[in-house]
Design a protein around this motif. Structure first.
Motif, PDB file in Angstrom:
ATOM      1  N   ARG A 196       0.819  -1.217   0.000  1.00 16.70           N
ATOM      2  CA  ARG A 196       0.000   0.000   0.000  1.00 16.70           C
ATOM      3  C   ARG A 196       0.850   1.263   0.000  1.00 16.70           C
ATOM      4  N   ALA A 197       2.061   1.152   0.542  1.00 12.73           N
ATOM      5  CA  ALA A 197       2.922   2.339   0.576  1.00 12.73           C
ATOM      6  C   ALA A 197       3.268   2.823  -0.827  1.00 12.73           C
ATOM      7  N   ALA A 198       3.196   1.921  -1.824  1.00 12.50           N
ATOM      8  CA  ALA A 198       3.534   2.319  -3.181  1.00 12.50           C
ATOM      9  C   ALA A 198       2.506   3.278  -3.764  1.00 12.50           C
ATOM     10  N   PHE A 199       1.274   3.244  -3.281  1.00  5.14           N
ATOM     11  CA  PHE A 199       0.216   4.094  -3.822  1.00  5.14           C
ATOM     12  C   PHE A 199       0.246   5.508  -3.236  1.00  5.14           C
ATOM     13  N   VAL A 248      -0.866   2.384 -19.929  1.00  5.32           N
ATOM     14  CA  VAL A 248       0.050   2.690 -18.818  1.00  5.32           C
ATOM     15  C   VAL A 248       1.516   2.516 -19.187  1.00  5.32           C
ATOM     16  N   GLY A 249       1.814   2.063 -20.391  1.00 13.07           N
ATOM     17  CA  GLY A 249       3.196   1.843 -20.756  1.00 13.07           C
ATOM     18  C   GLY A 249       3.346   1.483 -22.216  1.00 13.07           C
ATOM     19  N   THR A 263       3.123   3.628  -8.342  1.00 12.99           N
ATOM     20  CA  THR A 263       3.715   4.920  -8.005  1.00 12.99           C
ATOM     21  C   THR A 263       3.468   5.962  -9.092  1.00 12.99           C
ATOM     22  N   GLY A 264       2.781   5.578 -10.173  1.00 20.75           N
ATOM     23  CA  GLY A 264       2.503   6.527 -11.241  1.00 20.75           C
ATOM     24  C   GLY A 264       3.620   6.673 -12.239  1.00 20.75           C
ATOM     25  N   GLY A 274      -1.744   4.599 -14.199  1.00 24.41           N
ATOM     26  CA  GLY A 274      -1.205   3.358 -13.647  1.00 24.41           C
ATOM     27  C   GLY A 274      -1.825   2.880 -12.343  1.00 24.41           C
ATOM     28  N   PRO A 275      -1.927   3.735 -11.304  1.00 20.38           N
ATOM     29  CA  PRO A 275      -2.411   3.241 -10.004  1.00 20.38           C
ATOM     30  C   PRO A 275      -3.759   2.529 -10.041  1.00 20.38           C
TER      31      PRO A 275
END
Length: 867
Positions: A666-669, A796-797, A776-777, A829-830
């Motif tokens: 969750r910290a990545a968001f 997203v890529g 992380t976007g 991305g998120p």
């Protein structure tokens, strides 16, 4: 004992289902079977030797020997319960040959030498009024050797060489018995018998020093070692253990020491001391139980540790009560078979002495929880006050042995009651939940029956056998109570190992959430240099083989050794850990080694990749045949992706296949606010076979003249040196920044600060780095391969044909030159990875375990707590 680098206190599991877990008690007993057997043999040897000396020594001489042996029992118990446990913790938590381990060994050696001098002086001073020069010399030498012996014992315990430790304990008693018999035959009396203690300890001390000789050198810091300095935690731990143990030992022997000093070594105490040998049998049993339960407690408070302590205390209630009743009610006719007839006239001492022995054993076992978890100060104060009160009472009753015995029983019973009541604050449910009420109620009835049958020795013997048989039966029957659900995870890769991949991250992220809900998880991993058994976030990691030697230096050799241990010792592992389910992580080079064929426990296969085809091409060995048989052996398989799940269904149509993806922290968001740089980032294992780091370097060399973006590379792995050499060969060394391994929140900050995340993998098990980058976007540039195709969409890529370096370089140039497009791709991305939540994944995986577990083995239905 098991050491812990990070230990999480797990909250109580809710709504635990009351199920009969009979194997729980068996697991506690099996945890240290060699030590338990050695304790029995040592107790029998001590008891037999005491009986021999009762018959062969004159009463005054035996009184001196008994007093000195009581003192040595205190010294030996103190030596065995302080230095070994402290050293074992340090050895288990440090690498072989490391500065920390060598410093710990040397520190404990000096500590043992210093304490040997102090205890030798105190012991000789306590008995100098009635012991001659010979016994005093033997006493001083025995003190020195007992302390030196404790260093080797602690080292073996820390290395988990329990069989060797048990053998040394038995050898010590065997040598002492032999020397004592020879000394008495030579006419050396009590001096020779006391000197035999030193002889036995000297032999085992030498053997212990042979075992630890490799870690006795001067501690010198090398690269990666911790600073060489004194460990104040070690001294605090030693103080806590030593304070409780020394006062406990003093309490056990204070009646004999005080009475002997008051009466000046009078022979009138000989019957008291002889009968005390019988009364202390429960103490030997509780010492063995404390040795068994200590490793679980040393790992930190957890549901499993509390459950183990309750089981050990229950076992003590049952065995101790049965043995105490048998001793307390023993008829004179039977006592006369083992003791001289003039000693049996004091048989009235047996009931209070037996009660004191049982209470003292209870104190010894219950105090273990304070030695590991604390607080130690209240227990030290209780024991100190009891010693002062008891010493006064013993001095006043020394002239009347029966009054002395009842005074000892009263003091030890009060201390035992207070200790158990205090222990309940740390381990709730020690009363009826630990099985204390029912055995003690039955014991009261058995006590009346045995006392009534004392005039009839034959009937008493039958009743006593029935009591002992009933205790043995009660040990085997486990009371209905909640117990932790257990998982034995054959996880293969340790997440702490340099270059560890996403598979080990999944293993830990899922298992730590299960541990937080009360599930007891043990993960077996392949060895690596410096690997030690540890507990992280409530999850126990066990490297196997535990002592791989030079095999650990080679990743491939360590993998083969790991599989060999799984195949040959899985039965022993399941008996030791008693799991409800065994989880096999498929791993290189075989994928699976047919674990369902090796155990009767339910098995779940966790598949992140099928490795055999690639490894067979690399090593030209028939790994595919093993993989096919392994797949066929499984009936339940968990895949991390849809396409992998379809392949598993195709290759094993009879198996139940579920798809449970990997997660994203969750910290990545919620990345830290930071200005995005103009660089591109590679994050992951520095490896070329699957991760394609060589492809990225070659593609970046093509793009470098057309972009201002530098390449940042974060991670470690087996091909780090080759990658640096390739960068230099391609002429881009000045454009590449090597960041090393990055973990935790810094990992997400690094991703969030990059303009583009490069994932050049030739093949992927899931694509965790790509998912984290999207969270992380940060947009992702990847090859169009399975596993990444579903993650890295056009929204997203960018994906390019597999292995097409020109296309990869062109996409890299175009994206780095267009920050607006990167920002547009990154913003989408998120939401695409928001469903990859570790808590949901852990809950789904636990539900899959439950579906293969028999209903009577499920302790609860557990939604997994937030991580």
């Amino acid at each position: 004992m098991t050491a812990a680098t990070t230990t999480a206190t797990a909250p109580a599991a809710p709504r635990q289902n009351q199920q009969n877990r009979q194997n729980r008690q068996k697991g506690t007993a099996r945890g240290a079977l060699p030590l338990a057997l050695s304790a029995v043999l040592v107790g029998m040897g001590n008891y037999g030797l005491s009986l021999f000396l009762v018959h062969r020594l004159p009463a005054p001489d035996f009184t001196v020997y008994a007093a000195l042996s009581s003192v040595l029992l205190s010294v030996g118990t103190l030596a065995g319960a302080t230095v070994p446990w402290v050293l074992a913790r340090e050895v288990a938590d440090s690498a072989p040959g490391s500065a920390r381990r060598r410093l710990s060994v040397r520190t404990c050696l000096w500590l043992a030498l210093g304490l040997s001098v102090l205890t030798a002086g105190a012991a000789c001073g306590a008995v100098a009024s009635y012991a001659g020069p010979g016994p005093l010399a033997g006493l001083a030498a025995a003190c020195l050797m007992l302390w030196l012996n404790s260093v080797g014992a602690g080292y073996l315990q820390g290395r988990e060489r329990f069989a060797g430790l048990a053998a040394l304990r038995v050898a010590e008693v065997a040598v002492r018995v032999a020397v004592t018999v020879g000394a008495v035959a030579a006419g050396w009396g009590s001096a020779g018998a006391v000197g035999a203690f030193a002889a036995g300890a000297a032999v085992t001390s030498a053997a212990g020093f042979v075992a630890l000789r490799g870690d006795m050198g001067r501690p010198v810091a090398v690269d990666g070692d911790e600073p060489v300095r004194a460990d104040h935690g070690l001294w605090r731990h030693a103080t806590a253990i030593g304070g409780i143990q020394v006062l406990t030992c003093v309490l056990f022997t204070l009646d004999v020491v005080v009475a002997t000093a008051v009466r000046g070594g009078s022979a009138g105490l000989a019957p008291y001391q002889a009968l005390l040998v019988l009364a202390r049998v429960p103490l030997f049993l509780s010492t063995a139980l404390a040795t068994v339960v200590f490793p679980r407690l040393a790992a930190g408070p957890s549901p499993a540790a509390r459950d183990g302590f309750r089981g050990a205390l229950r076992l003590h209630w049952i065995t101790g009560a049965a043995v105490t009743l048998t001793i307390a009610t023993c008829p004179d006719a039977i006592t006369g078979l083992v003791l001289p007839r003039h000693y049996t006239a004091s048989a009235a001492l047996l009931p209070p002495l037996a009660l004191a022995g049982f209470a003292g054993a209870t104190t010894a076992l219950a105090s273990v929880v304070f030695q590991t978890w604390g607080p130690a100060r209240p227990t030290v104060m209780t024991l100190g006050l009891a010693c002062l009160t008891g010493g006064t009472g013993y001095a006043l009753t020394a002239a009347r042995p029966l009054a002395l015995a009842w005074c000892s029983a009263a003091v030890t019973c009060v201390v035992a009651l207070v200790t158990v009541l205090r222990a309940r604050r740390l381990v709730p449910g020690l009363g009826p939940a630990a099985g204390a009420a029912a055995p003690l109620a039955v014991a009261a009835m058995a006590c009346c029956a045995l006392f009534a049958l004392r005039p009839y020795p034959a009937l008493w013997a039958l009743a006593a056998l029935a009591v002992l048989a009933g205790a043995a039966l009660a040990i085997r029957v486990r009371p209905r109570r909640p117990g932790p659900y257990r998982v034995l995870h054959l996880g293969f890769e340790d997440p702490r190992r340099p270059g560890a991949g996403g598979g080990s991250v999944r293993t830990h992220e899922v298992n730590r959430r299960l541990a937080a809900r009360g599930v007891e998880v043990t993960v077996v991993v392949a060895p690596w240099p410096g690997a030690t058994g540890t507990v992280r976030d409530g999850v126990r990691y066990v490297p196997l083989p535990a002592r791989p030697g030079p095999l650990a230096r080679s990743r491939f050799a360590a993998q083969i050794a790991y599989f060999a241990v799984v195949v040959t010792r899985l039965g022993r592992l399941t008996r030791r850990h008693d799991p409800d389910v065994v989880v096999e992580d498929f791993a290189a080079p075989f994928s699976s080694v047919c674990v369902p064929y090796l155990t009767r426990r339910p098995v779940v296969g966790l598949v992140q990749w099928l490795f055999a085809a690639d490894k067979a091409r690399e090593f030209h060995l028939p790994f595919g045949a093993v993989e096919r048989r392994g797949l066929a052996s499984h009936t339940t398989l968990l895949a991390v992706g849809d396409d992998l799940g379809e392949e598993l269904r195709r290759r094993n149509p009879a198996a139940r296949v579920e798809v449970i993806p990997n997660g994203v922290d969750r910290a990545a968001f919620v990345p830290p606010v930071a200005r995005r740089g103009d660089h591109v980032l590679y994050l992951g294992r520095l490896e070329t076979t699957s991760k394609g780091l060589d492809l990225l370097l070659r593609a970046y060399a093509l793009a470098a003249p057309r972009t201002t973006a530098d390449l940042h590379i974060a991670g470690d792995g087996p091909h780090a040196a080759d990658a640096r050499a390739l960068a230099a060969e391609l002429g881009i060394a000045d454009r590449v920044r090597w960041l090393g391994r990055v973990d935790g929140p810094a990992r997400f900050h690094l991703l969030a600060s990059a303009r583009l995340a490069c994932v050049p993998s030739r093949q992927e098990t899931f694509g965790m780095v790509a998912a984290e980058a999207l969270a992380t976007g940060t947009p992702v540039l990847a090859f169009d391969i399975p596993r990444l195709r579903d993650l890295v969409t056009d929204d997203v890529g960018v994906r390019v044909p597999p292995g097409d370096l020109d296309a990869y370089a062109a996409a890299l140039v175009a994206l780095t030159a267009d920050p607006a497009r990167c920002a547009e791709l990154g913003a989408k991305g998120p939401p695409t990875v928001a469903h990859l939540d570790w808590d949901r994944i852990a809950a789904a995986q636990l539900a899959a375990y439950h579906r293969v577990t028999p209903g009577d083995r499920l302790p609860y239905e557990a939604p997994v707590a937030d991580g």
